[in-house]
Each structure stands twice: as structure tokens, then as C-alpha cells.
Design an enzyme around this catalytic site. Structure first.
Site, PDB file in Angstrom:
ATOM      1  N   GLU A   1      -4.748   3.303  -4.803  1.00 37.56           N
ATOM      2  CA  GLU A   1      -5.435   2.789  -5.985  1.00 37.56           C
ATOM      3  C   GLU A   1      -6.693   3.585  -6.290  1.00 37.56           C
ATOM      4  OE1 GLU A   1      -5.002  -1.552  -7.074  1.00 37.56           O
ATOM      5  OE2 GLU A   1      -7.120  -1.493  -6.528  1.00 37.56           O
TER       6      GLU A   1
ATOM      7  N   LYS B   1      -0.623  -5.870 -15.841  1.00 43.03           N
ATOM      8  CA  LYS B   1      -1.109  -7.255 -15.891  1.00 43.03           C
ATOM      9  C   LYS B   1      -1.223  -7.737 -17.330  1.00 43.03           C
ATOM     10  CE  LYS B   1      -3.791  -6.876 -11.603  1.00 43.03           C
ATOM     11  NZ  LYS B   1      -5.146  -7.011 -11.002  1.00 43.03           N
TER      12      LYS B   1
ATOM     13  N   HIS C   1      11.997   5.080  14.566  1.00 48.64           N
ATOM     14  CA  HIS C   1      13.412   4.746  14.456  1.00 48.64           C
ATOM     15  C   HIS C   1      13.806   4.397  13.028  1.00 48.64           C
ATOM     16  CE1 HIS C   1      14.415   4.527  18.830  1.00 48.64           C
ATOM     17  NE2 HIS C   1      13.106   4.406  18.907  1.00 48.64           N
TER      18      HIS C   1
END
Length: 441
Positions: A280, A413, A301
């Protein structure tokens, strides 16, 4: 408490990463100016003494509740979760009887209903965290939880509410005044991803009984040389600046992904906190590098095949401890093929995996720096957080972007609010209509 190993920092296309004295002089001058202007509170923590007094007074009330329900998202949640996982792991283990920290950091109807159906309002302190006081995800949760408290506790419901928000402005600040309920400020110029060492992260830490003062002390210690307004040579010697020079040089040489490889298992959740901080802050104007949070040895893994044999576009910071707990000792009756493990402490395996992963990365010419901690207590964690925030800031300066804003985040938003009927977003409604038309075709 910590040390860097830069022996393998230059590999592949990266042959050097030391920048010019002029770049350092410019950064040192800018640092002094912005500290003086009060724009970098996550470095000098000017609010810390007042916050310590407030938290000390608040602790008896916090400890009077069995549950804390945090409503927050992004920087309002990631730091608190990392601290709980690191220093209160018993909450996630069998037999724990409290206290309990619950964090609602998504708009999940099933999770919200489960919390409200399963928690006792009389035993719960609800902490609503939003710097702006207008975060739609957090406020939407608050409207439900507010009625949940009010219906169960009548006129005493505000005693179970704590609002953490801007000191002067925003809906939550208006609520704090209207309800005359408990509140704490988020300091000016302190964005969510930089706020873990404010009330945002320290209220949950204090609730759990963690040594939250040590977190502040660790951050202050690591950044003391920066807040003393260093000259160019002193700045160059600071590990946060050196890390920023390295990260900037990686980007300039086509390494557009940065692996944050955590080999301190209790600190695994700090990877998500760092990922938000880095992404950000630095993902702007077509610049920045993508943070990849990885946990050793789990992701050896799951992800390391890509790290080692995928595109050569990654650098790596490996974080580990030189004081790994030994734990139980392997028994002396192992099968013949595994006799070499007998009488070794289980912790030796983590150390060996950490070293093996580092050697494998360098064998595949991945630029690697290793950050070793001699302790993994709260003071050390505060040092890590302070170091990461300073390094992120400096990397942004070197990339010539503003590491303190997040303009692109707000668009999604606003579009969501427009979709739900908010009248203030006419342009966003047009964007949604255009998007829907293209999707339909």
C-alpha cells in the site's frame, strides 16, 4: 538484538546497491524536515508517553472483560492479529480459558452472526477502529454490533464500547461525543498500516496482558538514530536506509517481487502485516515491488519451487532467530535410516531448514539478505516493526513516490458505496454502469 548479513545481497543481475552521496544528503534533509513538521509519527512516536498513561489507566477496565471484539480492517486489524499470534499463542491452543481476542476484518455475514450469537455482551468489550471514522466495512459491522450491545445491556451498553479514531473529525469521533463513550485517538499523519504502535495495536495487546511498553521501546531503540536528525553518513549506516537502497536497486534491476521469508514461527503473521505496509505504501505510479509473505518451513513445501526455479524476478529477506528453542529431543530408538536425528533437539530442524533455504536461494542466484534476531520477545518485535516502517518510507522516497498515501485503494470503496446507493458518488455510478455494460456484452 538483531543483525543483518549482506553477504549474498548481490546476485544475478544485481552487482551493487550503494547509492550516491547526493541521494543520501537529500534524504537526510528531507527526514529532518518531515520530522520537524510532525509528518512521521511512526518514527519518533511523539504520542507514546501520553498513550502509555492512557493505557495504564485503562488496563483494569480491559482486564475486566473476558472477550474483546475488534472491528477493523487492513491496518486496523493486521498488527493486532500479528501481536496476538506472536505473544498470546495460547488462545489458539487446546484448553485456553480466556481472555479471548476476536477480530472481524472482513464483511462476512456468517462470521458476524457467529460472533453475535456466541459472545456474551456483558463479558465483551467492542473496539471499533477506523482512522477516518468512515470506513464502510467497519461502520457496517458497528451498526449491527451497536444494536447487539444496546438490546442486551440497555443504558449500560456504552460501557462496553471503545472507539479508536481521529481525534477531531469523522463519524466515529462524532459518535464518541454523542454517546460520551470511551475513545482513544489515532494521531495525525498516522495511516493505518503505520499505526500498530498506537492505540490501534496496543489496546488489543494490553487487553491480552502483553508487554506492550516493550514494543514501543524496541521501535524507539531501532529508530533513535533516525529521529536524531542524522547527516548523510549517519543515515547511510542505518539498517533501514541500507535495506531501502537494496530494495530500490532490486527494483531498478528488474526484481519486482520481494519475499518476506519468516523463519520465526511465532512471528508468521507479521508477513501479512508487512505485505500491506509495503504494497500500500509503494504500489504507485506504475512503480513498487510486490511483497510475498512466506513462512518457513511451511512455504518451502508450497511456494519455494517458484522462488527457486520460476522467473528470476525476486529478492528475499529471510528473518530468523539465533536462539531457536530446542524443544523436545529426538528419542534414541529411531529407524536406522534416521539415526542421525537421535538425541538432537527438535529445534535443530528449524535452524537447518532455514540455512538450507538460504543456501538454495543463493545457489539459484536470488539476491538475499538475512536478518537475525538474538531474542524474539516484544522488544525485538517492536524493533522489527520500527525497522520495516522506516525502510518502507525510505524506499518510497527513492522510488520518487509518496509512501504515506493510498489513492488507488479508495476507488474500489467508492464504487462499492455507489453500488449500495450512496448519493455522493455520481461519477462512480457511471463507472459501474459502464463496467456492467461491457461485462454483459
Amino acid at each position: 538484538m538483531y543483525s543483518f548479513d549482506w553477504s549474498h545481497a548481490c546476485a544475478g543481475r544485481l552487482s551493487a546497491f550503494s547509492l550516491s552521496p547526493e541521494r543520501r544528503a537529500d534524504a537526510a534533509a528531507r527526514l529532518a524536515d518531515e520530522l520537524t513538521a510532525g509528518e512521521l509519527p511512526f518514527l519518533d512516536l511523539p504520542y507514546a508517553d501520553e498513550l502509555c498513561r492512557a493505557l495504564t489507566d485503562l488496563e483494569p477496565r480491559l482486564h475486566g472483560c473476558k472477550h474483546m471484539l475488534v472491528l477493523g480492517i487492513g491496518g486496523s486489524a493486521l498488527g493486532a492479529r500479528a501481536l496476538q499470534k506472536a505473544f498470546f499463542p495460547q488462545q489458539d491452543r487446546p484448553g485456553h480459558a480466556g481472555p479471548w481476542l476476536w477480530i472481524l476484518d472482513n464483511v462476512d455475514p456468517a462470521e458476524l452472526e457467529a460472533m453475535l450469537n456466541g459472545l456474551s455482551p456483558a463479558e465483551t468489550l467492542v473496539v471499533v477502529i477506523s482512522k477516518s471514522g468512515g470506513t464502510i466495512e467497519t461502520l457496517s459491522q458497528y451498526f449491527f454490533v451497536r444494536d447487539w450491545l444496546r438490546n442486551a445491556l440497555a443504558e449500560r451498553w456504552t460501557e462496553h464500547l471503545l472507539l479508536v479514531t481521529d481525534a477531531r473529525n469523522g463519524f466515529l469521533r462524532e459518535e464518541a461525543r454523542r454517546l460520551d463513550c470511551l475513545s482513544l485517538p489515532v494521531p495525525d499523519h498516522l495511516g493505518g498500516r503505520y499505526s500498530v504502535l498506537s492505540a490501534v495495536g496496543l489496546v488489543p495487546a494490553a487487553f491480552l496482558g502483553l508487554p506492550w511498553r516493550d514494543l514501543i521501546a524496541g521501535a524507539r531503540e531501532v529508530n533513535a538514530a533516525l529521529t536524531a536528525r542524522p547527516g548523510p553518513n549517519e543515515l547511510a549506516a542505518h539498517p533501514a536506509w541500507k535495506l531501502a537502497e537494496w530494495a530500490y536497486s532490486l527494483a531498478q534491476n528488474g526484481y519486482n517481487q520481494l519475499i518476506f521469508f519468516m523463519y520465526i514461527p511465532a512471528w508468521a503473521a507479521f508477513g501479512q502485516w508487512f505485505a500491506q505496509l509495503w504494497a500500500e505504501s509503494l504500489g504507485k505510479n506504475g512503480r513498487g515491488t510486490m511483497p510475498l509473505a512466506a513462512v518457513g518451513v511451511t512455504d518451502q513445501h508450497s511456494l519455494q519451487q517458484m522462488f527457486l526455479d520460476g522467473p528470476r524476478d525476486k529478492g528475499c529477506i529471510q528473518i530468523f532467530s539465533t536462539a531457536t528453542p530446542g524443544g523436545p529431543v529426538f528419542p534414541p530408538n529411531l529407524p536406522d535410516a534416521w539415526k542421525w536425528l537421535e538425541n538432537r533437539p527438535f529445534g535443530d530442524l528449524l535452524d537447518a531448514e532455514c540455512l538450507g533455504a538460504a543456501a538454495a536461494l543463493t545457489h539459484h542466484k536470488t539476491p538475499l539478505t538475512r536478518l537475525a534476531f538474538s531474542a524474539t520477545d516484544a522488544r525485538a518485535a517492536g524493533s522489527l516493526m520500527g525497522l520495516c516502517m522506516a525502510a518502507t518510507l525510505f524506499t518510497g522516497w527513492l522510488l520518487d513516490i509518496n509512501p504515506l498515501d493510498q489513492p488507488a485503494v479508495e476507488l474500489g470503496k467508492r464504487l462499492a458505496c455507489a453500488r449500495l446507493g450512496a448519493q455522493a458518488h455520481e461519477e462512480e455510478r457511471r463507472m459501474l454502469a459502464a463496467f456492467a455494460g461491457r461485462t454483459a456484452s
